[in-house]
Each structure stands twice: as structure tokens, then as C-alpha cells.
Design a protein around this motif. Sequence first.
Motif, mmCIF file in Angstrom:
data_model
loop_
_atom_site.group_PDB
_atom_site.id
_atom_site.type_symbol
_atom_site.label_atom_id
_atom_site.label_comp_id
_atom_site.label_asym_id
_atom_site.label_seq_id
_atom_site.Cartn_x
_atom_site.Cartn_y
_atom_site.Cartn_z
ATOM 1 N N ASP A 113 46.080 44.523 57.995
ATOM 2 C CA ASP A 113 44.844 44.604 57.219
ATOM 3 C C ASP A 113 44.229 43.238 56.932
ATOM 4 O OD1 ASP A 113 46.632 43.694 55.389
ATOM 5 O OD2 ASP A 113 46.106 45.121 53.815
ATOM 6 N N LEU A 163 46.156 45.410 41.854
ATOM 7 C CA LEU A 163 47.108 44.728 42.717
ATOM 8 C C LEU A 163 48.197 44.054 41.908
ATOM 9 C CD1 LEU A 163 44.803 43.309 45.443
ATOM 10 C CD2 LEU A 163 46.926 44.533 45.833
ATOM 11 N N MET A 171 36.563 52.840 37.939
ATOM 12 C CA MET A 171 36.516 51.565 38.658
ATOM 13 C C MET A 171 37.398 50.533 37.970
ATOM 14 S SD MET A 171 32.824 50.561 40.058
ATOM 15 C CE MET A 171 31.652 51.175 38.896
ATOM 16 N N VAL A 226 34.512 44.661 45.129
ATOM 17 C CA VAL A 226 35.707 44.690 44.295
ATOM 18 C C VAL A 226 36.887 45.298 45.060
ATOM 19 C CG1 VAL A 226 36.682 45.739 42.228
ATOM 20 C CG2 VAL A 226 34.456 44.674 42.133
ATOM 21 N N GLY A 227 36.591 46.245 45.949
ATOM 22 C CA GLY A 227 37.662 46.930 46.675
ATOM 23 C C GLY A 227 38.098 46.207 47.937
ATOM 24 N N ILE A 228 37.667 44.990 48.123
ATOM 25 C CA ILE A 228 38.004 44.241 49.333
ATOM 26 C C ILE A 228 39.515 44.061 49.435
ATOM 27 C CG2 ILE A 228 37.887 41.947 48.272
ATOM 28 C CD1 ILE A 228 36.459 41.012 50.809
ATOM 29 N N ARG A 229 40.008 44.070 50.663
ATOM 30 C CA ARG A 229 41.451 43.914 50.844
ATOM 31 C C ARG A 229 41.847 42.481 50.550
ATOM 32 N NH1 ARG A 229 41.489 47.122 56.222
ATOM 33 N NH2 ARG A 229 41.485 49.198 55.349
ATOM 34 N N GLN A 230 42.850 42.355 49.682
ATOM 35 C CA GLN A 230 43.251 41.027 49.255
ATOM 36 C C GLN A 230 43.704 40.166 50.428
ATOM 37 O OE1 GLN A 230 46.574 40.779 46.634
ATOM 38 N NE2 GLN A 230 45.789 39.001 45.597
ATOM 39 N N SER A 270 39.388 47.148 38.264
ATOM 40 C CA SER A 270 39.182 46.067 39.216
ATOM 41 C C SER A 270 40.402 45.986 40.108
ATOM 42 C CB SER A 270 38.950 44.751 38.485
ATOM 43 O OG SER A 270 40.170 44.243 38.038
ATOM 44 N N SER A 271 40.181 45.664 41.348
ATOM 45 C CA SER A 271 41.258 45.709 42.327
ATOM 46 C C SER A 271 42.316 44.665 42.030
ATOM 47 C CB SER A 271 40.694 45.485 43.716
ATOM 48 O OG SER A 271 40.225 44.171 43.809
ATOM 49 N N TYR A 298 28.805 46.649 44.694
ATOM 50 C CA TYR A 298 29.773 46.118 43.742
ATOM 51 C C TYR A 298 31.158 46.709 44.003
ATOM 52 C CZ TYR A 298 32.007 45.460 39.211
ATOM 53 O OH TYR A 298 32.883 45.145 38.230
#
Lengths: 265, 252, 282
Positions: free
Chosen positions: A89, C8, C1, B144-148, C3-4, B140
Motif C-alpha cells: 500500500d 492508526l 469521521m 484524512v483517510g490517506i494511507r499512512q 481522524s485517521s 476532506y
Amino acid sequence: MAGSYIDFSQVDFRYDAGLGPPNWILKGLDLGIERGEFYVLLGPSGCGKTTALNLLAGFEHVHGGSLTVGGRPVTAPGVDRVVIFQGDDSLYGWLTAQENVEFGLKLAGVPAGERRRKAQQQLDFVGLGKQGHKFPSQLSGGMKQRIQIARALVCESPILLMDEPFAALDAQTRAILQDELTTIQQRTASTVLFITHDIGEAIILADRVGIMRSGPGSALKEEIEIALPRPRRRGDPAFGALYDRIHAILSEEVTRVLRREQASQ
Amino acid sequence: MSATRKSFYRGAACVVAFLVLWEAGARLFLVPAVLPAPSQIAAELVSYAATGKLGYDLLMSGQRVLVGFAIGSLLGATLGLLLGSFKASQWLLEPPLQFFRFIPPIAWLTPVLIWFGIGESGKYVLIAYTTTFMVMINTYAGVVGIRQNQLRAARCLGATRWQAFRLVIIPTALPHILNGMQIGMANSLQTLVVAEMLAANEGLGFLIINSRISLSTELAYVAIFLLGVIGFLADSSFRAFAARVAWKYKLA
Amino acid sequence: MTSSSDALAATARAAESGGPARTRAAVMKRVRGTVSLVLRYAVAAAAIGLAWELFSVRFDSPVLFPGPAKTAARAVELIEEGRLQSDILISLRRILIGFAIGSLVGALAGLAMGSSRLIADLFRPLVNFFRFIAPTAWIATAMVWFGLGEASKISLIIYATVFVVLLSSMIGVGAVAPNKIRAARCLGATDRQIFFLVTLPGALTYVLTGMRMALMNAFMTVVAAEMIAAEAGLGFLIYNSRQWMETDSIFVGMLALGIVGLIADRLFVLVSRTLLRRFSFH
């Protein structure tokens, strides 16, 4: 151990749990890796080996002790320490394999022609010379990991950080990539920190294996030199002996984890 | 017969049956003021189009939607990208966003009428707000949901903050921006209809509400039919664009 | 929502932890989460209130742009008159009835279309046409058919709900993993059993997601319908106040919409999570 090329010295790391007590992941980790060495970090899951790699990559920061590369403290991610991630990914799905490999060069402002030439070279090197136009979604898991390796190699980074890069692959592909990685590392003479929980993989690849204690507050338990000549074969009796020895050390830790998990239920 | 053709014939049969039943029902049991027959609606469509007035209505409605939509998409994407990229703004922004989500854009019609009057600018503002909001929250969420790992990979390959934004965050957000625009267009049509019903003298919404005064129910149905066609075409073109042009951004 | 990064960090924490304090840590985390959420909403409300106040002072026209204080005073008046409560209840009643009927019809039709090729083939073109017509376009028609009473508004909300739930449910049926159905079949399930024991539970999250989206549509539609054709309700309050230039009442109506909508959404999520928790794990 002070003075090693990569030097973890009494490194502490924790996750803050707000009102509760902090959650110590690493406590007093001492670890030294020499230039050009292939170092494999082995340990039960949840022991903090990925944390150690993230610290070295500069994604996380130590809360105690010091972490230096070539004498300089690690403060941020840098192209001298490229990471090859576990899953696929981290590849960019909207870029072709070729463009993914070029990515680091593009960031550095390398002109397009030279970029293309260098990327093609690396693609040839990892055996994907004719697949450069494809998108990651069109490639198999093994191919995607090769792209990641090429993407790191093209930057000519002196250090490669690999976080269980082959864990999601089937056994045959994994064995092939392990052999290829050995060749690559011998040719490029880069320093490698490789994380795994697979004992066989560790013995095949490593100059030195570090075995971690189970957490919380983990650190290095024992280090073992792997002096077997390369290419290494799993059928080799010396391989078996090393396997048993490491397995014995590791299973103590795994048993401790299991016992604790049962107690907390 | 192939499976797709079979599906097509079944669907067509059902549409034909629906139209026949409607035609018969309307002609036998109902007056056109309640429900005109499909043939009467079609006739009205042709005759009204022939007068040239329909073109004008379509033009006005189309202009209102497109101007507002263009402004809103640009604004929404920009805001969403910026707000999503900063952690502090995430913390601060989510609660009010959640709140404003439930104030339908249509509700803003009244204050907008008071502030901007019944001219065109008020309608642009209203459609722009409708679109901005949808595009913004989708963009937005995408950022925010982007893969780290994708961000981390960029950083360890030497990306500056700006490079990571331009080369990783924007491409990742792109399908979400498109998705927001798709929903925003559907919502804009809803807002447009109401705005034209309450504060306009031309446009499809006006045709619908005016039919109650002019007693031309057929014309209202012409407008409803055209709204459906426009909505369908807009949605299909977004899909086609996503599939043909922007397809690679959908992939993991 | 959420925050990711929070998510994580939480995952990382869960993976890397394993201390005996796990349950206590979980409780602490929940407490901390609630405190932080309340704090965030408080900060946000204060920030919006301040911005609003500053803006209204600059605008300097209590009629055109009343500040928070004037709006609050108007809200108190409307509550004392009993109008605000009754308008909220009237709108809510319309939404709930329309939403319930629309969800039921939409879910049944969507499940049927998802499970049967024939039904899907027959109705797909019609559904695909009608779902693109904005519910608000039917307002005039609804008035002709159902009069000015409740039925016309409720029918519009049904229309606004039905297609969203239908589509989502249909996709849900398609998203049930084929191996789950094969597993049931080789354990001896009949078609009927497969539908009720595998397909329906599997598609439930999709039905609920569709319903949640539809709830927002229902709010939008009820406001539009009440603006054009009603003598009561929040939409009426918002639109009718324009005639008397009562911008403060308009703001009260809009704030009420935001609050009621937010609460309705949270309640829906809470109820579906607690009652149907197990279905959300695939």
C-alpha cells in the motif's frame, strides 16, 4: 557498542495513554549495526521491532537515549534511509511501475531523461524490465515488492530499512526474493535493517540476527552471528542447528506472551 | 440469447408496459390536470420546444447550475485539501462540519434572498454553497483517510511537505473530489428546483410551479422529465470521466 | 469521521500493548475520547459564536444579520410561544413517517432486486430514471395528488428515501461474499434459508448505510416541501419569516434544523450499532 554506524543507545519509546500510565514499548534498547552489514531483527509479535525501524526511519522519535547514524542523531525521515514497507500500500496506484521507481529521483529534481534511464536500469535489475508500463494493480504481490525494492535502490540510499517485506507473499516467491535480496545487498554493499518473525528467513539473509524480548519495555535479548557461507541452503545441517538454537530462544519469549494473554482473560 | 440482451429486453418490456398502463390509465380515468398521459406530455414537449421558450428555460437553469457548480467545486476542493492537510484544523473543523451537514442548502434560500435579492447572484451563491459543502467534506475525508505508508514512503524518499502535498495528497484526494462533485451536482439540481420555484420567472423549477397557475400540468411534467434527463446525463458523464480519464486514481 | 492518525495510533497501541492494564486502559481511552469530543464541540460552538458575533457587529444590521444574542432571544420567544417546539415536532413527524415507509419499501425492493436477476432486469431502467429526478421536482405534483395536508409531504419524503435505500440494499446483496453462500449451500441450506440466514444479515450494513444517507435527504426534502406548501414546520418557519423580515427567526429555524438533524443522525448510528453490532463484522 558506541561508535557503530547505526547506533541505538539506551533507547526508550512509549505511547502516551492520556490519563493512564504510559505504555512503554522499548526500554533501554542497545543495538549497533556496522556499515555494509545485513542485520535482521527477530522477535515475537508486538515486541517493538517495527517501532525500532520506525525510529530509525525518522517516523517516530525516541523518548530517551540516543539514536545516531554515522554519528549524527536521527531527527526526520531522509533519503539516506529508505524504507521498504510490508504491504504494497505504499506504492502509488496512479503511477506506473516505472513512475513509482522514478518517484524519489523526481523529488530530487533529476531531469526526466536521466530519471527514466536510471529507473529502467533498476527495473532490469529486479527482473521487471518489461513491466514498467503497468500499474501496481496489474502486478502480482511479488512483483510489487520488487518495485518497492527498485524504488529504494534507485535512490542509491546507503541504508535500506525493510519491515517484513516478504510476509504477505507465498513461500516460493518469498524464497526467490530472499535469494535476490542477498545478491542485491552484496552488490550494492548497502547496510540493511530487516525485520521479520520468520527464523528461516533471518538465517538465510543475515550477517547478524538480533532477538528481542517480548514487550512491554522491550530490548535486545541476544545476538547471533550467522557465519554460514552464501548462498545458503535450508537443507544445510548448520542451518538446522542455528534454527533450533534461535527457535529455543524465541519460544521462551513467545511462551511468556501466551501465558500473559491467558492470565489477562 | 446473450445475458445482456435478455436483460435489455426485460427492462424494455417493463418500461413499455409502464408507459402503456400510464397512457391507458390517464386517458380512461383521469383528467390531464391530475395526470396527463405520456403522449400528451410528449406533444407538449414538442410544441413548447417549438416556441423556443423551452430553450430559454433550459439555458437559464443550466447557467445557474454550471456557474454555481464550477465555483463550488473549485472552492470545495481547495478548502477540503487545505483543511485535511493540517491536524489542528481536523480537530477544530469536524464538529462544525457535522453540524452544518444537517442544515440543508435549501434552508439558506431565505437568508440568501434577503441578502442578495431575487437576482441571479443569489442563485449562484446558493448552488455554489450546495456544491462547495459536498465537495469539501468528500475531499476532506479523502485527505484524512490517506494511507499512512504512502505519505511515509514519500517522506523517506526525500519529499518536502509541498512535494508530498502535490504528488501524494492531491492524487489520493482526486477520486474523492470527483465523488463529491457527483453528489454535489445531484444536490445542486434539488436546490435549483426549489430556488426557481420560489424566486424566478424562468427555468425548469419555475415551469413546474407555474403550471399550477397556468393550469398546464403537461408542462410541469415536461420539466420533471427534463430534470431527470439532466440528472442522468450529469451522473453518467461523471461516471464516464471517472472510468476513462481518472481511472488510475481509483486504484490502490 | 475519526481522524485517521488517531485511529492508526490506537491500532498501533493495541498491537504493541499487551500489558495487564489493557481493560483499564480501554476504559481510560473511552473516558478520554468522550471528554475530548465534548471539548471539541464546545470549542467549535464558541468559535462559531464568536465569528458570528464579530460578523454581525461588522454588518451592523440586526434586521438583515442578527447576532447570536438577538437570535437566542428570539429562540426563547419562539419557545415560550410554543411555536418552535411544535414546528420541530411537525417536521420530525413527517420525516419519521416518510423515512420509515421509504426505508421499508426501499430495503424490500433493493433486496428483491439484488437477489433476483429477473426482478433486477425488469425494474432497473425505471429505477435508474426516477432516481435522478430531484424529489423537490415533485412538490407541485404531490400537492395536486395528495392535497395540502400531511400526505403530500410524507409522499415526497418517501420518494427521497426510497431510491437511496434501494440502491444501497441492492449493492449490499451483491457484496455478500460468494463463499459465504457456498458454505451455507454445502451445509444444506435451502434458497429461503440462504436468503434469511446469510444474504439478509450480510446486506444489513449496506441497508443501514443507505438509510443514514436517506435520513439526510429526508431533512432536505421536508424543508423544501414546507417552504413551498405548508402552514407549519421548520421549513415554513424559515421561509415564512422572510415576509416579516424576521431574519432572527430564520436563523433560529436553521439552527434547530442543524441540531435536530445532528441528534437524529447520532441516534440512528447509536441504535444501529448497539442493536445490530454483530452484523457490522464481516
